[in-house]
Design a protein around this motif. Structure first.
Motif: not given
Length: 184
Positions: A129-136, A165-168, A51-54
């Motif tokens: 956590a590891r996530s994939t970001l797709d950004e325009v 987040f402590a580190r992104r 939820a935090l990442i979203e």
């Protein structure tokens, strides 16, 4: 055996949606549970981290920098590991705020989507956590649109009942200019 798998899956589903209790286990620091065992041990933490990442992406999409800022610890580090001018590091919440609002004059539009997300809870107050970001992005000065795809690696902590987040760390993997809009 099939019956056991269905029962385990049902118990996990019910605990994830809050219909069944799930006792919290404390693991030694750095312990790793394979497969879905980490989710079964920490279902609430998994949901909260996801939820935090979203929420971060939602806040970025709507330029809600106050909400975004509050998702970081006071001493957080947010970095993009890329060659200049794209790469940068912000250390501390004040620097993160300044960095986020410093782009307001450059970026006209930001739309980002995050998927998939792999979470590893290390205890009731630590996770990665590891996530994939797709950004325009659309840049104001040129009107050009750019698509960026990359990976976020996050270190998260729970402070005063809230995951932060402590580190992104973002590592771009793909960048392309998008076709020019008609009329430009």
């Amino acid at each position: 055996m099939r019956r056991h798998t269905i029962a385990s899956a049902t118990a996990l589903f019910l605990s994830l949606i809050g219909c069944a209790g799930s006792p919290q286990k404390t693991l030694p620091s750095g312990a790793h549970l394979p497969g879905t065992a980490n989710i079964e041990t920490y279902p609430v933490e998994h949901l909260a981290v996801r939820a935090l990442i979203e929420r971060f992406s939602d806040a970025a999409n709507h330029a809600d920098w106050k909400a975004t800022e509050e998702m970081f610890t006071e001493d957080a580090v947010w970095e993009v590991q890329a060659p200049p001018p794209m790469g940068w590091t912000f250390e501390g919440r004040d620097a993160i705020r300044a960095g986020m609002t410093g782009n307001l004059d450059r970026v006209e539009l930001r739309v980002q989507t995050v998927s998939p997300t792999a979470i590893q809870v290390q205890g009731p107050e630590r996770a990665t956590a590891r996530s994939t970001l797709d950004e325009v992005l659309r840049f104001k000065d040129t009107g050009k649109d750019v698509r960026i795809v990359g990976t976020y690696s996050d270190q998260l902590v729970k402070q005063e009942g809230q995951w932060k987040f402590a580190r992104r760390t973002f590592i771009p993997r793909f960048e392309e200019p998008l076709p020019t809009r008609s009329g430009n």
